[in-house]
Design an enzyme around this catalytic site. Structure first.
Site, PDB file in Angstrom:
ATOM      1  N   ASP A 245      -2.773  -1.262  10.708  1.00 50.33           N
ATOM      2  CA  ASP A 245      -3.199  -1.129   9.311  1.00 50.33           C
ATOM      3  C   ASP A 245      -3.598  -2.474   8.693  1.00 50.33           C
ATOM      4  O   ASP A 245      -3.851  -2.553   7.491  1.00 50.33           O
ATOM      5  CB  ASP A 245      -2.160  -0.385   8.459  1.00 50.33           C
TER       6      ASP A 245
ATOM      7  N   LYS B 121       0.844  -1.209   0.000  1.00 52.82           N
ATOM      8  CA  LYS B 121       0.000   0.000   0.000  1.00 52.82           C
ATOM      9  C   LYS B 121       0.869   1.246   0.000  1.00 52.82           C
ATOM     10  O   LYS B 121       2.050   1.215   0.355  1.00 52.82           O
ATOM     11  CB  LYS B 121      -0.931   0.027   1.214  1.00 52.82           C
TER      12      LYS B 121
HETATM   13  O1  C5P Z   1      -0.363  -1.233  15.423  1.00 52.49           O
HETATM   14  P1  C5P Z   1       1.041  -1.442  14.967  1.00 52.49           P
HETATM   15  O2  C5P Z   1       1.717  -2.552  15.721  1.00 52.49           O
HETATM   16  O3  C5P Z   1       1.179  -1.614  13.506  1.00 52.49           O
HETATM   17  O4  C5P Z   1       1.805  -0.095  15.318  1.00 52.49           O
HETATM   18  C1  C5P Z   1       3.204  -0.017  15.408  1.00 52.49           C
HETATM   19  C2  C5P Z   1       3.587   1.169  16.269  1.00 52.49           C
HETATM   20  O5  C5P Z   1       3.245   2.380  15.594  1.00 52.49           O
HETATM   21  C3  C5P Z   1       2.847   1.238  17.586  1.00 52.49           C
HETATM   22  O6  C5P Z   1       3.548   0.544  18.579  1.00 52.49           O
HETATM   23  C4  C5P Z   1       2.805   2.721  17.868  1.00 52.49           C
HETATM   24  O7  C5P Z   1       4.027   3.143  18.436  1.00 52.49           O
HETATM   25  C5  C5P Z   1       2.736   3.343  16.492  1.00 52.49           C
HETATM   26  N1  C5P Z   1       1.367   3.705  16.087  1.00 52.49           N
HETATM   27  C6  C5P Z   1       0.749   4.790  16.690  1.00 52.49           C
HETATM   28  N2  C5P Z   1      -0.509   5.156  16.301  1.00 52.49           N
HETATM   29  C7  C5P Z   1      -1.142   4.470  15.328  1.00 52.49           C
HETATM   30  C8  C5P Z   1      -0.527   3.372  14.686  1.00 52.49           C
HETATM   31  C9  C5P Z   1       0.735   3.017  15.105  1.00 52.49           C
HETATM   32  O8  C5P Z   1       1.315   5.433  17.584  1.00 52.49           O
HETATM   33  N3  C5P Z   1      -2.357   4.859  14.945  1.00 52.49           N
END
Ligand code: C5P
Length: 302
Positions: free
Chosen positions: A134, A9
């Site tokens: 995502d 993406k």
């Molecule tokens: O949810 P995911 O594990 O993909 O997110 C990775 C990191 O990105 C999270 O630990 C967080 O630090 C940051 N993040 C965030 N806000 C979001 C998505 C991700 O702070 N909406």
């Protein structure tokens, strides 16, 4: 073995509207699947085990998101089922292209089908959101508005068929570092997202250059001086047009005028040895046939 395509993406638009008590950031982002793809091959089994092999060394299997997706679905909905999975990676890692998240969601969609579970897309999105912010988007892909921490997904008018050049500067940027950097000063008035569900797709496509925005871009460039050096080295390449960083980086997206100019921009960026360059097309949601992953055109893909 059943094969499934796993699209990467880009983010046409990404604004942060606040920080949540759980540490995540509140987002408004427009995500878009593209024809740059991994592939996952799956053989369903009945031994209650999930195995995963890959053409690259991805570290411990148990921490791989594709494996965790299969385990999550198995433990919740099909404890006696199993799967032998083969992952062929082409989407660069740490690139802001969502490769790991898309692998995970494709595994959910694929096993739902192969294990005959009949879970709805909404149920799959709920599971996907447990794996990463995502992941829910990739259950259907296409063009979508994602809010919350990214897991609330609403379809937008179809923006498939747009040619883009993607430059991966061979620099890994960690999402968590970029969010940490940006949360040091959340002071802006949030930019409005002008693409809505009732927009006219043809007008929106013609207007993409004005519409693109990424609040994480400056933070990513601050986190990675190597990425910034590549970013700056692209500014005077002929035919660059509109350029922006995808998600938390490190990949850079260029919106050239036509397919012909995309190829010459690719050649120029490759000549400058700035990283790996791909000419891609934006694609529609899974199963709609609006655009296809490159892998379906290349049987020898590994
Ligand atoms: O949810 P995911 O594990 O993909 O997110 C990775 C990191 O990105 C999270 O630990 C967080 O630090 C940051 N993040 C965030 N806000 C979001 C998505 C991700 O702070 N909406």
């Amino acid at each position: 073995m059943h094969w499934f395509e796993v699209p990467a993406k880009i983010n046409w638009f990404l604004e942060i509207t606040g920080k949540r008590p759980d540490g995540y950031h509140e987002l408004v982002t427009v995500m878009q699947t593209i024809s740059l793809c991994d592939r996952v091959g799956i053989e369903p089994t009945d031994d209650g085990k999930v195995t995963l092999s890959c053409n690259l060394d991805l570290g411990p299997t148990e921490s791989n998101l594709a494996w965790r997706a299969a385990e999550l679905l198995r433990s919740r909905h099909a404890p006696s089922r199993g799967a032998r999975m083969v992952l062929e990676k082409r989407i660069p890692h740490g690139a802001g292209l969502g490769g790991g998240s898309s692998d995970a969601s494709t595994v959910l969609v694929a096993l739902n089908e192969l294990w005959g579970l009949s879970l709805t897309d909404d149920a799959l999105r709920e599971l996907a959101a447990e794996l990463g912010s995502d992941c829910a988007f990739f259950v259907a892909g296409g063009t979508a508005l994602c809010t919350g921490r990214g897991e609330k997904v609403r379809p937008l008018p179809d923006l498939s068929g747009v040619t883009l050049v993607i430059l991966y500067p061979k620099v890994v940027v960690k999402t968590v570092d970029v969010y940490r950097e940006i949360s040091r000063g959340l002071t802006w008035a949030p930019k409005r997202c002008y693409l809505s569900h009732d927009a006219d797709a043809t007008t929106a496509k013609a207007d993409l250059g004005r519409f693109v925005f990424n609040r994480l871009q400056e933070a990513a460039l601050r986190v990675s001086p190597e990425m910034r050096a590549v970013w700056e080295a692209t500014s005077d390449a002929p035919g660059v047009g509109v350029r922006f960083v995808s998600g938390s980086g490190s990949s850079m997206v260029f919106l050239p005028g036509s397919e012909g100019s995309a190829q010459s921009l690719k050649d120029e960026l490759a000549r400058r040895k700035l990283g790996e360059v791909f000419v891609v097309q934006t694609i529609g949601p899974r199963g709609t046939g609006r655009g296809e992953c490159e892998t379906s055109k290349s049987p020898k893909f590994v």
